[in-house]
Scaffold this motif. Structure first.
Motif, PDB file in Angstrom:
ATOM      1  N   LEU A  21       0.870  -1.237  -0.178  1.00  0.00           N
ATOM      2  CA  LEU A  21       0.120  -0.058  -0.027  1.00  0.00           C
ATOM      3  C   LEU A  21       0.928   1.362   0.106  1.00  0.00           C
ATOM      4  O   LEU A  21       1.910   1.319   0.794  1.00  0.00           O
ATOM      5  CB  LEU A  21      -0.934   0.146   1.445  1.00  0.00           C
ATOM      6  CG  LEU A  21      -1.676   1.275   1.378  1.00  0.00           C
ATOM      7  CD1 LEU A  21      -2.720   1.429   0.582  1.00  0.00           C
ATOM      8  CD2 LEU A  21      -2.363   1.124   3.005  1.00  0.00           C
ATOM      9  N   LEU A  22       0.457   2.130  -1.031  1.00  0.00           N
ATOM     10  CA  LEU A  22       1.459   3.457  -0.905  1.00  0.00           C
ATOM     11  C   LEU A  22       0.310   4.472  -0.763  1.00  0.00           C
ATOM     12  O   LEU A  22      -0.787   4.721  -1.695  1.00  0.00           O
ATOM     13  CB  LEU A  22       1.959   3.537  -2.305  1.00  0.00           C
ATOM     14  CG  LEU A  22       2.664   4.965  -2.776  1.00  0.00           C
ATOM     15  CD1 LEU A  22       3.421   5.500  -1.733  1.00  0.00           C
ATOM     16  CD2 LEU A  22       3.147   4.873  -4.078  1.00  0.00           C
ATOM     17  N   GLN A  23       0.501   5.468   0.263  1.00  0.00           N
ATOM     18  CA  GLN A  23      -0.792   6.139   0.572  1.00  0.00           C
ATOM     19  C   GLN A  23      -0.227   7.488   0.798  1.00  0.00           C
ATOM     20  O   GLN A  23       0.922   7.811   1.417  1.00  0.00           O
ATOM     21  CB  GLN A  23      -1.339   5.947   1.907  1.00  0.00           C
ATOM     22  CG  GLN A  23      -2.445   6.655   2.617  1.00  0.00           C
ATOM     23  CD  GLN A  23      -2.936   6.400   3.877  1.00  0.00           C
ATOM     24  OE1 GLN A  23      -2.838   5.358   4.168  1.00  0.00           O
ATOM     25  NE2 GLN A  23      -4.024   7.091   4.312  1.00  0.00           N
ATOM     26  N   VAL A  24      -0.962   8.299   0.033  1.00  0.00           N
ATOM     27  CA  VAL A  24      -0.639   9.712   0.177  1.00  0.00           C
ATOM     28  C   VAL A  24      -1.584  10.695   0.818  1.00  0.00           C
ATOM     29  O   VAL A  24      -2.898  10.637   0.398  1.00  0.00           O
ATOM     30  CB  VAL A  24      -0.512  10.471  -1.390  1.00  0.00           C
ATOM     31  CG1 VAL A  24      -0.149  11.828  -1.516  1.00  0.00           C
ATOM     32  CG2 VAL A  24       0.269   9.667  -2.405  1.00  0.00           C
ATOM     33  N   THR A  25      -1.050  11.158   1.942  1.00  0.00           N
ATOM     34  CA  THR A  25      -2.091  11.835   3.238  1.00  0.00           C
ATOM     35  C   THR A  25      -2.268  13.238   2.835  1.00  0.00           C
ATOM     36  O   THR A  25      -3.325  13.710   3.376  1.00  0.00           O
ATOM     37  CB  THR A  25      -1.384  11.508   4.472  1.00  0.00           C
ATOM     38  OG1 THR A  25      -0.179  12.419   4.507  1.00  0.00           O
ATOM     39  CG2 THR A  25      -1.103  10.088   4.822  1.00  0.00           C
ATOM     40  N   GLY A  26      -1.423  13.837   2.123  1.00  0.00           N
ATOM     41  CA  GLY A  26      -1.417  15.362   2.130  1.00  0.00           C
ATOM     42  C   GLY A  26      -0.602  15.728   3.198  1.00  0.00           C
ATOM     43  O   GLY A  26      -0.537  15.261   4.452  1.00  0.00           O
ATOM     44  N   ARG A  27      -0.208  16.897   3.030  1.00  0.00           N
ATOM     45  CA  ARG A  27       0.938  17.659   4.050  1.00  0.00           C
ATOM     46  C   ARG A  27       0.593  17.943   5.169  1.00  0.00           C
ATOM     47  O   ARG A  27       0.922  17.670   6.346  1.00  0.00           O
ATOM     48  CB  ARG A  27       1.656  18.900   3.324  1.00  0.00           C
ATOM     49  CG  ARG A  27       2.453  18.504   2.024  1.00  0.00           C
ATOM     50  CD  ARG A  27       3.344  19.662   1.748  1.00  0.00           C
ATOM     51  NE  ARG A  27       4.227  19.397   0.513  1.00  0.00           N
ATOM     52  CZ  ARG A  27       3.813  19.300  -0.580  1.00  0.00           C
ATOM     53  NH1 ARG A  27       2.697  20.072  -1.042  1.00  0.00           N
ATOM     54  NH2 ARG A  27       4.720  19.240  -1.655  1.00  0.00           N
ATOM     55  N   ARG A  28      -1.014  18.326   5.249  1.00  0.00           N
ATOM     56  CA  ARG A  28      -1.493  18.884   6.545  1.00  0.00           C
ATOM     57  C   ARG A  28      -1.848  17.760   7.514  1.00  0.00           C
ATOM     58  O   ARG A  28      -1.549  18.011   8.781  1.00  0.00           O
ATOM     59  CB  ARG A  28      -2.905  19.637   5.985  1.00  0.00           C
ATOM     60  CG  ARG A  28      -3.714  19.905   7.110  1.00  0.00           C
ATOM     61  CD  ARG A  28      -5.142  20.188   6.694  1.00  0.00           C
ATOM     62  NE  ARG A  28      -5.774  19.093   6.213  1.00  0.00           N
ATOM     63  CZ  ARG A  28      -6.943  19.041   5.417  1.00  0.00           C
ATOM     64  NH1 ARG A  28      -7.262  20.323   5.119  1.00  0.00           N
ATOM     65  NH2 ARG A  28      -7.522  17.902   4.995  1.00  0.00           N
TER      66      ARG A  28
END
Length: 375
Positions: free
Chosen positions: A221-228
């Motif tokens: 799993l490659l998850q991109v959360t957002g910087r915030r």
């Protein structure tokens, strides 16, 4: 040959406009382009970086919820029309290409009133109000989704071209990208991304999935959360007893600059339903689970997502359904039914339009050629 490109406010309007500009330059190296936007929209930052000349006009979008606040916006739009008229008149283009957003309205209207052919590109399955209003003046409206056709005036000249996709998305080699990401042969990669700003509701809905997938050798799993939300989210994951450094198959990042690599390597995508993102996953033939952004204008993301789901290329989960565990169940179902995942991939590939940019460029060239013919 001279062409004005206009569209602004958000990436959904700006990036297709830039792609069209690059396509026109490739087709006609001698072309002169001018981008007309606003000083407040995303285009003010992105367009100069692309190398295209940018000029701005003063115009502001309307507040659809608080109508009484629109008087200043209407006054500014009237002034913007005058500015657009002068910009168009001075540049003297052979055609104007509009991709939507409130800046596109005055520019395309000024061009049409001066007898210059206008070509519009509509990114969404539910067309934006600017393009719907301008359609009666346009020579051609290029559609991303054929479903949008019914929402334009009857006599509008429509052609379904798809949405231009960045060349690097199409050119990325799958096997090379998988090796660079450290994936093992046969290991399935799930890419989860909530957009450049992230999606907190999506991130939280993925927590149970991370717990069950951690350590599995057949799935990554490659998850991109957002910087915030990145730092807080990592703490939430660790609070559930998951050691990201030791799991071996869970990668969490705040942002991905090389999205082309992630898409080339992926087997399943989980994300929002913005038109540009959907065009990219379709061009790569990727099955998806889509969670439309619930506050998108006119709920256009849900229309986009439903268009894919009707063709068997995606599953749609509404944002409010994330708390029910439906996302977890959908992912686990697909992991246990690889033949269904493959069928979705086949459907996605059939919907992809890697030749969208070339098709739009041809429409623009045809409009210029038609204008140049003697009457």
């Amino acid at each position: 040959m001279r062409v004005i490109i206009t569209g602004g406010g958000t990436g959904g309007h700006v990036y297709p406009a830039l792609a069209i500009g690059r396509g026109l330059q490739a087709a006609r190296p001698d072309i002169e382009l001018l981008y007309i936007g606003t000083a407040r929209g995303l285009e003010a930052d992105v367009v100069p970086r692309s190398g295209l000349p940018l000029v701005t006009i003063n115009v502001r979008g309307l507040d659809r919820r608080r109508v009484w606040k629109n008087i200043p916006a209407l006054v500014k739009t009237a002034r913007g029309l005058g500015e657009a008229w002068l910009r168009v008149q001075r540049f003297h283009p052979d055609a104007v290409v509009g991709t939507g957003g409130y800046v596109s309205g005055p520019v395309c209207l000024a061009a049409a009133l001066q007898g210059i052919p206008v070509i519009l590109h509509e990114q969404n399955a539910f067309p934006g109000v600017t393009n719907r209003l301008l359609a009666v003046l346009a020579r051609t409206v290029c559609l991303t989704f054929p479903e949008a056709a019914s929402r334009f005036p009857r006599r509008t000249r429509l052609v379904t071209t798809g949405l231009p996709v960045r060349p690097e998305i199409l050119q990325a080699d799958r096997e090379n990208c998988r090796r660079e990401l450290g994936l093992q042969p046969g290991q399935l990669l799930i890419l989860a991304a909530g957009g450049s700003q992230g999606a907190r509701s999506l991130n939280e809905a993925l927590l149970p999935l991370i717990k069950d997938l951690a350590g599995r050798p057949d799935v990554s799993l490659l998850q991109v959360t957002g910087r915030r939300d990145y730092d807080d989210y990592r703490q939430q994951v660790q609070a559930r007893g998951i050691d990201l450094d030791k799991s071996g198959n869970i990668t969490i990042k705040p942002y991905i600059y090389n999205m082309e690599q992630a898409l080339a390597a992926a087997d399943l995508v989980i994300g929002r339903a913005g038109a540009s993102f959907l065009a990219e996953i379709l061009a790569r033939g990727l099955p998806s689970i889509l969670i439309p952004f619930p506050y998108a204008t006119a709920n256009h993301q849900e229309y986009n997502a439903r268009a894919l789901a009707r063709q068997g290329a995606a599953k749609v989960i509404l944002d409010r359904e994330l708390k029910t565990g439906r996302l977890y169940r959908s992912v686990m179902e697909l992991l246990g039914a690889r033949e269904k995942l493959q069928a979705m991939a086949t459907a996605a590939a059939s919907l992809g339009r890697p030749g969208a940019l070339e098709a739009i460029v041809q429409v623009v060239m045809a409009a210029v050629e038609h204008r140049g013919r003697p009457s």
